[in-house]
Design a protein around this motif. Structure first.
Motif, PDB file in Angstrom:
ATOM      1  N   GLN A 319      -3.623   5.051  -0.498  1.00  8.79           N
ATOM      2  CA  GLN A 319      -3.489   4.063   0.561  1.00  8.79           C
ATOM      3  C   GLN A 319      -4.715   3.176   0.693  1.00  8.79           C
ATOM      4  O   GLN A 319      -4.667   2.140   1.370  1.00  8.79           O
ATOM      5  N   ASN A 321      -6.312   1.933  -2.090  1.00 11.82           N
ATOM      6  CA  ASN A 321      -6.461   1.126  -3.301  1.00 11.82           C
ATOM      7  C   ASN A 321      -6.340  -0.362  -3.000  1.00 11.82           C
ATOM      8  O   ASN A 321      -7.081  -1.179  -3.571  1.00 11.82           O
ATOM      9  N   TRP A 322      -5.381  -0.726  -2.144  1.00 12.98           N
ATOM     10  CA  TRP A 322      -5.231  -2.149  -1.824  1.00 12.98           C
ATOM     11  C   TRP A 322      -6.442  -2.670  -1.049  1.00 12.98           C
ATOM     12  O   TRP A 322      -6.975  -3.735  -1.398  1.00 12.98           O
ATOM     13  N   SER A 325      -9.105  -3.250  -3.533  1.00 15.13           N
ATOM     14  CA  SER A 325      -8.921  -4.479  -4.309  1.00 15.13           C
ATOM     15  C   SER A 325      -9.446  -5.684  -3.533  1.00 15.13           C
ATOM     16  O   SER A 325     -10.100  -6.575  -4.099  1.00 15.13           O
ATOM     17  N   ILE A 357      -6.691  -9.193  -8.047  1.00 14.68           N
ATOM     18  CA  ILE A 357      -5.404  -9.196  -7.355  1.00 14.68           C
ATOM     19  C   ILE A 357      -4.381  -8.379  -8.131  1.00 14.68           C
ATOM     20  O   ILE A 357      -3.586  -7.628  -7.565  1.00 14.68           O
ATOM     21  N   TYR A 360      -4.487  -3.929  -8.405  1.00 14.90           N
ATOM     22  CA  TYR A 360      -3.730  -2.961  -7.588  1.00 14.90           C
ATOM     23  C   TYR A 360      -2.329  -2.718  -8.123  1.00 14.90           C
ATOM     24  O   TYR A 360      -1.930  -1.562  -8.312  1.00 14.90           O
ATOM     25  N   PRO A 361      -1.512  -3.783  -8.391  1.00 19.79           N
ATOM     26  CA  PRO A 361      -0.183  -3.488  -8.963  1.00 19.79           C
ATOM     27  C   PRO A 361      -0.254  -2.844 -10.336  1.00 19.79           C
ATOM     28  O   PRO A 361       0.590  -2.005 -10.668  1.00 19.79           O
ATOM     29  N   SER A 364      -1.112   0.755  -9.673  1.00 18.73           N
ATOM     30  CA  SER A 364       0.063   1.412  -9.091  1.00 18.73           C
ATOM     31  C   SER A 364       1.136   1.630 -10.138  1.00 18.73           C
ATOM     32  O   SER A 364       1.791   2.678 -10.165  1.00 18.73           O
TER      33      SER A 364
END
Length: 851
Positions: A319, A321-322, A325, A357, A360-361, A364
Motif C-alpha cells: 500500500q 508503493n504508490w 512512486s 509514474i 508502480y504499475p 504491481s
C-alpha cells in the motif's frame, strides 16, 4: 571435483531465475530508453521548463535599456521606414547622455545615399555602435546579409540576430556563435557583453561556444526599462536614465519587427526580438545563461531513480508503493529544480518522471505475475494434497441416501419426486396416520427427495430428529467459474478460496481429532522442547505442561527410573537424534499408561521432532492384576483345602483307620470339602455377575428380599448365638432388579456381620427411604475395621486384619460381589466402622414406582 556434464549445465541454466528486483530494474531501464526517444518526452520537458521559468524570482538590476520603435513613435514620426537622419539624431542624443554601447537591431542592407553618410558620421562620433547581420543558411554554408558599406565601415562591430526555434516554435535558446565553423559570427548581445566585460566573460562565453545557451527568461515580465523612440529623440527622457546603459534599439510595434513566442510571454503576447536580445545580454552580464545537460545525464538520473525504486519497493508494504512512486517523482523533479535555480543548469526530468509514474504499475504487474505464478503452483500442489473429502468414499447422492437408511432403519422409505433442491436440511411432520415422516431434498437427482417413515412411539425419535437436523446433506460439487465471460482473477480467487477452505477443513479435522483423542499426545521440537499437548495429556499430567519445557526433564521429574537414570530424557534423545522408537509402561498409583515415543518429521525441510503417545491402560492393568490375584487365589485358597484332603486320605491309606478316628477323619474331610465348595461358589458367582453384559431386571419387593435373606442366614445366626433384629419394613418399597443377586448380596452382608459378631450380640437390619433411593443397612457389634483397611474392603481377595487374626474363614470375594451387584443395579455401597465399635454396611438402590 568432477565437472558437471554438459546436459546438467544446460538444465541448471534453464532453472536459473533472475532476482525479481533485477528483472524490474532491467524492464524500467528499457522503458526509459524507449521513452527518451519519444518526441512527447521532449514536449513534456519543454512544458516543465516553461512552468519553472514562470515562477517568481528575485529581481535583478538591468544594465540595458530598450528604445522601442513603438506605435507612439510611428504616430509621431510617420510610417516606417524613417529617414536615417532620425537615427543619426538618436545617436547624437545617446552620445550626449553618455550611454554605453548601442545595438541597432535594425537591418540597413539597402543604401540611402546621403542619409547613410549622415548616420555613419553619427555612429563614428558615438564610437560604440553595433549593427546586426542576418545569416541565410544554404545547406551547410551560411551567407551573411550585411549593412550597407558606409554603415558597416562606421560600426563598432557586427553580431548575428538569429534566434533558433525549438520543435514547438518557441524561442528558449540562442547560439552565441553562428556561421561557418572557421569564422563564426558572435551573437549581437554577446558582442556587446564582451565589449563591456571582456575579462570576466571570456571564459564563461567560451563554455557555450559549441552549444546552445538557454535564455534566462526569469523574473518579472518585461523587466528591462523601455523608452519610446520619439521620446528619446525629443529629449524628454532624462539623460541619467541612459547614462552608462547598454542601449538596444529595435521595433516593438505590431507588424513592424520580428515577434517571437517565448516561455515567458506565451503565444498570446509574443516578445519582440530586440527584447529577447536585451534579455540575453542581461543573462550574459549576470552569467545566468542556462546550460542544458546532454541525454546521458538524464539517463543517469533516471537510472538512479530506478535503482532507488528497485531497492525500496520490495522493502515497503504494497500500500506504500504508490506514495513511494510519488516521492521518487518529487525527488527527480526537485533535482531538476535545484540545478536550474542554483546552477543555471537544466536537467530534463521528463524521462525520469514518466519512468517513475510507470514504476508502480510495472512493479504491481511483476508482483501480480509472481503472485499468479505462485497461486498456480500452490493450487496445483494443494489439489494433489489429501483433503477431508478424500477420506470419505465418493458416494453418489442415491448411495448416500441408502447409507442413511441403513443407519436409521426407518419403517419405510422411498425416493420420490419432489421440489427443486434448496440449501435446507429437510423438514419433518406427522402424517394423517400419526406416523413421523422426514423429507430430505437431494441435489443433482432431478428434483428427487428421500422420504422416511418412523413409528411415533419409537423411543429414540427425538435423537433421530436432532441427528437429521445437524446432518450435512451431500451438496452438489462446487463448480469453478468457466467461460470467456468470467474473469481469470475471479477464477483464481475462487480456486484459492476452495483450496484454503479444504485446508481449513483438514486442519480443523486434524486439530479436533488430536484434541478429542482419548490418548494423550505430546509433541516436541527438534530440541525436545514441548510445543503441543492435547487435552488428555494436560488432564493426565495435571495441567502442568508449559510450552518450551524440555519434555524429558518433565517426565523424569514425575517418574524416576528405578536405577536413578534419566530414562525419559534418554529415550527422547534417542528418538530425536537416532530416529529410534521405544515403548514403556508408566504406573502411578492406580493409574497406568503405555507410553510410545517415536520420531516425527515436522516440516518439508526435514526438521524432526518427537511425538509421545500416552494410552491409559489402567483398566487393562487392573484386569491383569485381578488375573494374577485369581491365579494366586486358585493356586492357594482353592488348592490348600484340596491338598489337605489329599494328605488326610494318603495318611488314612497308609495307616489303619479304626472306628474311633473314622468320624474325625470324615468330619475333617467334610469341613475341607465344604470350604473348597464355598470358595468355588463365591468365585463363580462373582465371575458370572462380572461377565453378564445385561442383567434380567424386574420389579422386586424389598420385603421379599429381606425375608429370603433372613431365612438363609437364620441357621448361621443360631449357631453363632447371634440374634437378628429387623426394623419395620415398608411393604410398598420396590426396586428394579434381580432378586436372586440382591438376595445373595444382602446375605453376604448379613452373613459377614454374623460371622464377626461375638456371641450373645445382635445384628440389626434397617430399611428406609432416602429421597428417591432405598437404603438397606446391616449393623453389627464386632471388632470393627481399621481406617486404613476401609478403602480396599470392596476389592477382590481382600481380608481384614481381624479376620486373619481370628482365622475366620473367607475368600475376600464376598464384599467384591456385593459392590458389583449393587453397582450393576445403579446403586452405591459403603461402610462406616471404627475399630472396637462394630461396623455398619449399607447400600442404596433407586426406588421403582410403577405408574
Amino acid at each position: 571435483m568432477m565437472p558437471l556434464p554438459l546436459k546438467q549445465l544446460f538444465q541448471r541454466a534453464r532453472t536459473l531465475k533472475l532476482d525479481e528486483r533485477l528483472r524490474f530494474t532491467l524492464l524500467l531501464c528499457l522503458i526509459a530508453l524507449v521513452l527518451n526517444q519519444m518526441p512527447a518526452i521532449q514536449r513534456l520537458d519543454y512544458l516543465t521548463y516553461d512552468m519553472l521559468l514562470r515562477l517568481p524570482a528575485p529581481e535583478r538590476a538591468s544594465q540595458s535599456v530598450i528604445i522601442a520603435i513603438d506605435e507612439h513613435s510611428l504616430e509621431a514620426l510617420g510610417r516606417w521606414p524613417w529617414p536615417r537622419e532620425y537615427h543619426a539624431q538618436l545617436l547624437g542624443h545617446l552620445e550626449e547622455a553618455a550611454s554605453g554601447p548601442v545595438a541597432l537591431d535594425i537591418l540597413f542592407s539597402e543604401s540611402a545615399g546621403l542619409s547613410d553618410t549622415l548616420m555613419a558620421e553619427a555612429m563614428k562620433r558615438h564610437g560604440r555602435v553595433w549593427m546586426p547581420l542576418h545569416l541565410q543558411q544554404s545547406g551547410s554554408e551560411f551567407r551573411p546579409i550585411l549593412p550597407t558599406p558606409t554603415l558597416l565601415a562606421a560600426a563598432k562591430g557586427l553580431g548575428h540576430v538569429h534566434l533558433p526555434l525549438d520543435e514547438d516554435g518557441i524561442v528558449r535558446q540562442i547560439r552565441l556563435y553562428e556561421g561557418d565553423p572557421g569564422s563564426p559570427w558572435p551573437a549581437l548581445p554577446m558582442a556587446l557583453a564582451l565589449e563591456n566585460h571582456p575579462t570576466a566573460l571570456s571564459t564563461y562565453v567560451a563554455h557555450f561556444k559549441d552549444r546552445l545557451a538557454g535564455i534566462p527568461f526569469r523574473g518579472q515580465a518585461r523587466h528591462i526599462p523601455r523608452f519610446s523612440y520619439v521620446d528619446v529623440l525629443n529629449g524628454t527622457v532624462p539623460a541619467e536614465l541612459l547614462a552608462g546603459k547598454t542601449i538596444f534599439v529595435g521595433a516593438t510595434a505590431a507588424g513592424l519587427g520580428d515577434f517571437l513566442t517565448t516561455p515567458f510571454s506565451g503565444k498570446s503576447s509574443p516578445m519582440a526580438g530586440v527584447e529577447v536580445h536585451a534579455t540575453v545580454y542581461d543573462g550574459l552580464v549576470h552569467q545566468q545563461l542556462t546550460e542544458t545537460l546532454p541525454t546521458s545525464n538524464t539517463l543517469v538520473l533516471t537510472l538512479c531513480a530506478i535503482l532507488m525504486a528497485a531497492i525500496l519497493f520490495p522493502r515497503v508494504p504494497p500500500q506504500f508503493n504508490w506514495p513511494l512512486s510519488l516521492l521518487l517523482m518529487l525527488g527527480v523533479f526537485g533535482v531538476s529544480c535545484l540545478l536550474l535555480f542554483t546552477r543555471s543548469t537544466w536537467l530534463p526530468p521528463g524521462t525520469s518522471l514518466l519512468t517513475m509514474i510507470l514504476a508502480y504499475p510495472v512493479w504491481s504487474w511483476r508482483r501480480f505475475n509472481s503472485l499468479n505464478r505462485f497461486l498456480n503452483e500452490e493450487i496445483y500442489r494443494l489439489s494433489n494434497e489429501p483433503g477431508l473429502k478424500t477420506l470419505i468414499p465418493n458416494d453418489t447422492v442415491k448411495q448416500w441416501g441408502q447409507q442413511l437408511v441403513l443407519m436409521l432403519k426407518p419403517d419405510a422409505w422411498a425416493f420420490k419426486p419432489g421440489v427443486p433442491y434448496a440449501e435446507s436440511r429437510g423438514h419433518a411432520h406427522f402424517d394423517e396416520l400419526g406416523r413421523f415422516q422426514f423429507v430430505c431434498p437431494l441435489p443433482g437427482m432431478g428434483q428427487m427427495q428421500l422420504e422416511m417413515e418412523f413409528e411415533a412411539t419409537r423411543p429414540d425419535l427425538d435423537r433421530i430428529c436432532q441427528y437429521l437436523n445437524r446432518l450435512e446433506l451431500p451438496l452438489a460439487k462446487e463448480g469453478l467459474p468457466r467461460g470467456k465471460r468470467v474473469q481469470l482473477v475471479e477464477r483464481r480467487i475462487r480456486q484459492v478460496h476452495y483450496a484454503i477452505r479444504s485446508l481449513q477443513d483438514m486442519r480443523r479435522f486434524v486439530s479436533e481429532t488430536l484434541e478429542r483423542m482419548p490418548d494423550g499426545i505430546l509433541i516436541t521440537d527438534e530440541l525436545g522442547r514441548l510445543f503441543y499437548a492435547n487435552e488428555s495429556a494436560k488432564r493426565w499430567l495435571d495441567n502442568t505442561l508449559d510450552q518450551g519445557t524440555p519434555l524429558g526433564l518433565l517426565l523424569d521429574e514425575r517418574q524416576q527410573h528405578p536405577d536413578g537414570d534419566a530414562q525419559w530424557s534418554h529415550l527422547i534423545r534417542g528418538a530425536a537424534i537416532h530416529g529410534s522408537s521405544a515403548t514403556r509402561t508408566w504406573i502411578q498409583g492406580e493409574h497406568a499408561w503405555r507410553i510410545l515415543i517415536a520420531p516425527l518429521q515436522l516440516s518439508h525441510k526435514g526438521n524432526s521432532g518427537v511425538i509421545v503417545s500416552l494410552s491409559d491402560i489402567s483398566a487393562e492393568h487392573a484386569a491383569q492384576q485381578e488375573r494374577l490375584e485369581t491365579i494366586n487365589f486358585i493356586s492357594h485358597d482353592l488348592r490348600s483345602p484340596l491338598s489337605s484332603q489329599l494328605a488326610i486320605l494318603e495318611r488314612a491309606r497308609r495307616e489303619a483307620v479304626t472306628p474311633d478316628n473314622i468320624k474325625a477323619v470324615i468330619a475333617t474331610l467334610h469341613t475341607l470339602t465344604r470350604r473348597s465348595l464355598l470358595l468355588a461358589d463365591e468365585f463363580l458367582q462373582l465371575a458370572r455377575v462380572e461377565a453378564q453384559t445385561e442383567l434380567n431386571l424386574y420389579p422386586c419387593a424389598i420385603a421379599d428380599i429381606i425375608d429370603n435373606t433372613l431365612d438363609t442366614v437364620s441357621a448361621q445366626a443360631a449357631t453363632m448365638q447371634v440374634s437378628l433384629e429387623l426394623n419395620e419394613v415398608d411393604t410398598d418399597l420396590y426396586v428394579l432388579g434381580n432378586a436372586d443377586l440382591l438376595d445373595r448380596a444382602l446375605g453376604n452382608l448379613v452373613g459377614n456381620a454374623i460371622k464377626f459378631s461375638p456371641a450373645q450380640s445382635q445384628v440389626t437390619l434397617t430399611t428406609r427411604r432416602v429421597g428417591t433411593w432405598i437404603r438397606l443397612e446391616v449393623e453389627d457389634h464386632g471388632p470393627g475395621i481399621a481406617a486404613q483397611e476401609i478403602p480396599r474392603l470392596f476389592t477382590s481377595f481382600q481380608r481384614t486384619q481381624s479376620s486373619e487374626q481370628t482365622r475366620k474363614p473367607g475368600s475376600g470375594l464376598g464384599l467384591k460381589f456385593v459392590k458389583t451387584v449393587v453397582e450393576r443395579h445403579g446403586g452405591t455401597v459403603g461402610v462406616e466402622s471404627r475399630e472396637g465399635h462394630g461396623s455398619r454396611f449399607w447400600f442404596e438402590l433407586p426406588e421403582h414406582r410403577e405408574n
